[in-house]
Enzyme design. Structure first.
Site, PDB file in Angstrom:
ATOM      1  N   TYR A   1      50.944  39.181  18.087  1.00  0.00           N
ATOM      2  CA  TYR A   1      51.647  39.636  16.885  1.00  0.00           C
ATOM      3  C   TYR A   1      50.702  39.681  15.686  1.00  0.00           C
ATOM      4  CZ  TYR A   1      54.503  39.332  12.664  1.00  0.00           C
ATOM      5  OH  TYR A   1      55.023  39.532  11.407  1.00  0.00           O
ATOM      6  N   TRP A  17      57.296  33.687   6.616  1.00  0.00           N
ATOM      7  CA  TRP A  17      58.529  32.976   6.964  1.00  0.00           C
ATOM      8  C   TRP A  17      59.762  33.642   6.332  1.00  0.00           C
ATOM      9  CZ3 TRP A  17      57.843  26.939   7.108  1.00  0.00           C
ATOM     10  CH2 TRP A  17      56.684  26.614   7.824  1.00  0.00           C
ATOM     11  N   THR A  75      51.650  39.978   7.092  1.00  0.00           N
ATOM     12  CA  THR A  75      52.107  38.634   7.438  1.00  0.00           C
ATOM     13  C   THR A  75      51.024  37.572   7.311  1.00  0.00           C
ATOM     14  OG1 THR A  75      52.920  37.305   9.320  1.00  0.00           O
ATOM     15  CG2 THR A  75      51.568  39.179   9.847  1.00  0.00           C
ATOM     16  N   TYR A 107      57.297  45.253  14.584  1.00  0.00           N
ATOM     17  CA  TYR A 107      57.609  44.488  15.791  1.00  0.00           C
ATOM     18  C   TYR A 107      57.390  43.031  15.412  1.00  0.00           C
ATOM     19  CZ  TYR A 107      57.430  42.943  20.696  1.00  0.00           C
ATOM     20  OH  TYR A 107      57.674  42.320  21.890  1.00  0.00           O
ATOM     21  N   THR A 108      58.467  42.257  15.330  1.00  0.00           N
ATOM     22  CA  THR A 108      58.372  40.896  14.795  1.00  0.00           C
ATOM     23  C   THR A 108      58.686  39.800  15.809  1.00  0.00           C
ATOM     24  OG1 THR A 108      60.659  41.042  14.004  1.00  0.00           O
ATOM     25  CG2 THR A 108      58.908  41.649  12.449  1.00  0.00           C
ATOM     26  N   ASP A 121      61.027  56.282  15.320  1.00  0.00           N
ATOM     27  CA  ASP A 121      60.414  55.376  16.284  1.00  0.00           C
ATOM     28  C   ASP A 121      58.983  55.078  15.850  1.00  0.00           C
ATOM     29  OD1 ASP A 121      59.480  53.957  18.419  1.00  0.00           O
ATOM     30  OD2 ASP A 121      59.720  55.564  19.904  1.00  0.00           O
ATOM     31  N   LYS A 135      49.284  43.051  13.587  1.00  0.00           N
ATOM     32  CA  LYS A 135      49.439  43.243  12.146  1.00  0.00           C
ATOM     33  C   LYS A 135      48.077  43.332  11.452  1.00  0.00           C
ATOM     34  CE  LYS A 135      52.881  43.198  10.128  1.00  0.00           C
ATOM     35  NZ  LYS A 135      53.786  44.307   9.706  1.00  0.00           N
TER      36      LYS A 135
END
Length: 294
Positions: free
Chosen positions: A124, A152, A100, A60-61, A35, A128
């Protein structure tokens, strides 16, 4: 080389497992096994397995859902890399943190350089970015914590834009797809290759602390949707492509604001890894050929 992989059940994780070099001793952990929202579990995994590398491909996306679940997004995307970095800093080992294009605000019209300042738009991207900052703060410039940003992400398994578009081309006659957000798709198959090349190259040469990797070229989501229809029809995956209409971001409001332009400059990474980039359209064709969709 012993590698602790997170996110084994995700689309990138599955590609990494399938392409792992023979000499890699891979400890692959899924969400059920580790986790990432639990920092103690992350530290314990490092202590238990004592890996040479942690390849943190788990994340977590859910970009829009993150706006209503900021604590969970930050726990996974910032807390986990921080916990891994602290554990590795104490006992030895290195970290490859997958990040990202959403750490940038998308307001410039030229590809983003790895060293540019982070300025995320939503939860998000902020989570990150915080994960990146934690890795850099703990490891400093010593090269034990590497960050690989991508954009992407699409692949033949899991949930992603390419597979969603393939399904919609089958189900509908017309589609409206955003045409004023520009970036570049990245195949999990090619991204996995870049990850393994990073781990293998890091022992022989000094790599940049922050690297960018995407497939080659540029596209809008509209361009990708059209290409999915054309390639899908060519491959016999759909009978007739839907008519795709370009729409604006304003026409398709979402909870999270997205960068309007998020091309990543991969020049330095390509040189550092001695790895060629495949054009996104060819990569998309390979993805669709391998797609495990009904």
């Amino acid at each position: 080389m012993k590698v602790l992989l997170t996110g084994a059940g995700g689309q990138l994780g599955q590609a990494l497992i399938a392409s792992a070099p023979e000499r890699i001793e891979l400890v692959a952990t899924s969400r059920q096994q580790l986790d990432l929202a639990d920092p103690e579990a992350c530290r314990s995994a490092v202590q238990q397995h004592q890996p040479d590398w942690v390849l943190n491909a788990g994340a977590y996306t859910a970009v829009d859902k993150a706006e209503s679940e900021p604590e969970l997004a930050h726990a996974v995307n910032a807390g986990a890399p921080e916990a891994f970095a602290r554990a590795l800093d104490q006992q030895g080992g290195r970290l490859l943190q997958i990040s990202t294009d959403f750490v940038f605000n998308g307001t410039q019209g030229t590809p983003y350089q790895p060293e540019q300042a982070r300025d995320p738009l939503g939860v998000y991207g902020a989570s990150k970015a915080a994960g990146e900052a934690a890795v850099q703060s703990i490891f400093g410039a010593g090269g034990r914590g590497l960050i690989l940003r991508t954009s992407w992400v699409i692949g033949p398994v899991g949930k992603n834009f390419a597979l969603t578009m393939l399904r919609l081309h089958r189900e509908r006659d017309q589609l409206g797809v955003v045409a004023d957000q520009v970036g570049c798709p990245t195949s999990t198959l090619n991204l996995a290759q870049a990850c393994w090349q990073t781990l293998q190259s890091a022992g022989d040469r000094d790599l940049p602390a922050v690297m960018h990797w995407s497939d080659a070229g540029a596209a809008s989501w509209y361009d990708v949707a059209v290409a999915v229809g054309q390639i899908g029809a060519d491959l016999g995956l759909i009978d007739t492509p839907a008519a795709v209409q370009p729409i604006t971001t304003a026409d398709y409001p979402t909870p999270a604001e997205r960068p309007a332009y998020s091309l990543l400059d991969c020049t330095a990474t390509r040189a550092a890894l001695d790895l060629n980039r495949e054009h996104w359209q060819q990569a998309l064709k390979t993805v669709l050929q391998q797609a495990k969709t009904p």
